[in-house]
Structure formats: C-alpha cells, structure tokens
Design an enzyme around this catalytic site. Structure first.
Site, PDB file in Angstrom:
ATOM      1  N   ASP A 155       0.824  -1.205   0.000  1.00 19.31           N
ATOM      2  CA  ASP A 155       0.000   0.000   0.000  1.00 19.31           C
ATOM      3  C   ASP A 155       0.861   1.260   0.000  1.00 19.31           C
ATOM      4  OD1 ASP A 155      -2.460  -1.170  -0.080  1.00 19.31           O
ATOM      5  OD2 ASP A 155      -2.869  -1.004   2.062  1.00 19.31           O
ATOM      6  N   MET A 212      -9.403   9.273   8.174  1.00 22.44           N
ATOM      7  CA  MET A 212      -9.837   9.734   6.849  1.00 22.44           C
ATOM      8  C   MET A 212     -10.897  10.834   6.946  1.00 22.44           C
ATOM      9  SD  MET A 212      -9.959   5.975   5.013  1.00 22.44           S
ATOM     10  CE  MET A 212     -10.679   5.148   6.446  1.00 22.44           C
ATOM     11  N   LYS A 217      -3.686   2.741  -2.577  1.00 21.71           N
ATOM     12  CA  LYS A 217      -5.063   3.223  -2.504  1.00 21.71           C
ATOM     13  C   LYS A 217      -5.040   4.447  -1.604  1.00 21.71           C
ATOM     14  CE  LYS A 217      -8.485   0.374  -2.644  1.00 21.71           C
ATOM     15  NZ  LYS A 217      -8.713   0.334  -4.090  1.00 21.71           N
TER      16      LYS A 217
END
Length: 270
Positions: free
Chosen positions: A46, A185, A68
């Site tokens: 990642d 996030m 991602k």
C-alpha cells in the site's frame, strides 16, 4: 449455478499473509510481521507503508505497488484481490503489506473473503493502527479513568452513495458515555464532522488533536478545540494521512491552548 469468481483449478499453492505495517516507524513492527516480510517472495504494498519497511524484504522479492489513497488515483480493489489469488496459485509466498492494521479500515476483511472464495486460507498479522499510534506519539492516552471510559474508532470517509456517519448521534453517545473519538480519513469532511459533533451536544471547547504522518520523522500535530477544527486544518495546511482525536483526554497535551491553536512538528522531538 453461477460461475465461481476464481477458477478452482490450481497447481501447487503458495501462501498469503495480510501484514499490518503499522503507522510507519519500522521499530513498531511486530516480530511476526518482520518474519513474514523477510520470507515473502511477492509483496503487494500500500501507499502508506514506509520505504524503510519495504526495504526489509528479501533482495530478490518482487515488490508490487498497489496504492489506494482517498482523492488520488488508486489501484482497484478487485484487481488487487485477483492479483493476490494469481500469485498464490503460482506458488508464491505473498504478503499483502498494509499500513496500520489490516482489519481496521484496511479492507482486510474484503481480501480475506476473496481469498477464501478462491479456496485459499490466508494468515493475518496485526499491526499498530494509526488511531492508537498518533495520540501515543503525543503522549495522549485514548482512555483515562478521569476523562474517558472508552474509545470509538470511526471513519470520516463515507462510501460512495452511502449515508456516512451520523455525527450528531455519535456526539451524543460520546458525551453521555464519556468516550474518546478517533476519526480516520476525516480531513476532507472536517467541516461536516465539526458541525455534526457540535450539533450533537459536544461543547465548542472540546479539545481536539490532529496528527499527520504519525511516528514518522516529518510528523506534525495541531492542538485545537472542536469549534476551530476546520479552520485550523485549513490554516495549517494539514492533509491526509491524518488522525483526528476528539475528547477530554487531549487536555493532557501540553501545547493545547483553546484560544490560540498551536502547530508543532514533532518528529524531531522523539
């Protein structure tokens, strides 16, 4: 019956391990994670995995970047899952190397389901999630007998077409149960989060910390209050990857000044 999502014919199977790389500092890896990384012949990595951790792989291992990142061009999840299955079917020792913990906002559950549907039983190695590492890097606990009887880990990134978090309801729960909120996030939706938490009854002066790049040399943090959250993020230019910590446990952060939010670069302090 519908076709199986992955053909079941196979040669000698390899293996697949989902490994949590933690927040970035290699010294926070578990021994089990380190052994898995060193033994891998293929690593699917990642974006949030630090290069120092990738460098622990064997020199002849293949490293495949499958990043991602919210708001950026990302590798489709379905492609990652097909690639994992194909490499295991080819006999490789696959490590799916993920920032934080695979099972905390890491899509690890989806990948385990895909592997099992293909007849492959994966192993999972936990990592230290950013929601724990970020406040710890500031000396802030997530629970405290005098301030917080529990902690909620939530995402500020709603699924496309989904309803997302009811921030007002979450605020009411956190206030009544004396909970710390840890929001992953949440940078793009900081205004919505702030307004919703205030509408749910959290006080304007509720202390908040935002930590960017936790545990890395370029870590930064800001201490502020809930009513100034969005404005502080905008003014200081904070961006992902960051964690937002909301609750009275943040009062222990020495730099907190409710009338004058402060920004510190903390990497050099560790």
């Amino acid at each position: 019956m519908p076709d199986h999502p992955f053909p079941l014919e196979r040669t000698t199977l390899g293996s697949c391990t989902l490994v949590g790389a933690g927040p970035g500092d290699p010294e926070l890896l578990t021994l089990k994670a380190l052994r898995a990384i060193e033994a891998a012949t293929v690593l699917l990595v990642d974006d949030l995995v630090s290069e120092d951790i990738v460098a622990l792989a064997a020199p002849d291992a293949r490293v495949i970047r499958v990043g991602k990142r919210g708001g950026c061009r990302s590798t489709p999840q379905a492609f990652i899952e097909r690639l994992m299955v194909a490499e295991v079917r080819a006999g490789e020792a696959v490590v799916r190397l993920k920032g934080g913990d695979p099972f905390i906002f890491g899509r690890g559950g989806e990948e385990v389901e895909a592997l099992r549907a293909a007849g492959i039983e994966p192993a999972v190695v936990n990592g230290i999630t950013a929601g724990l590492a970020a406040p710890t890097a500031l000396g802030v606990p997530l629970t405290h007998r005098a301030h917080a009887q529990g902690v909620l880990l939530v995402t500020g990134h709603a699924q496309p077409g989904g309803q997302g978090i009811d921030w007002a309801l979450l605020a009411a729960t956190a206030r009544q149960a004396h909970l710390t909120l840890v929001i992953y996030m949440g940078m793009r939706s900081a205004r919505q989060i702030q307004d919703g938490l205030l509408a749910g009854g959290l006080a304007a002066g509720t202390p908040v910390a935002v930590v960017q790049h936790a545990t890395l040399a370029h870590q930064r943090h800001v201490a502020t209050t809930l009513d100034a959250l969005h404005a502080t993020i905008e003014r200081e230019g904070l961006a992902s990857p960051s964690v937002i910590v909301v609750g009275d446990v943040v009062r222990g952060l020495q730099s907190l000044a409710p009338a004058s939010p402060t920004m510190q670069r903390t990497g050099s302090d560790r």
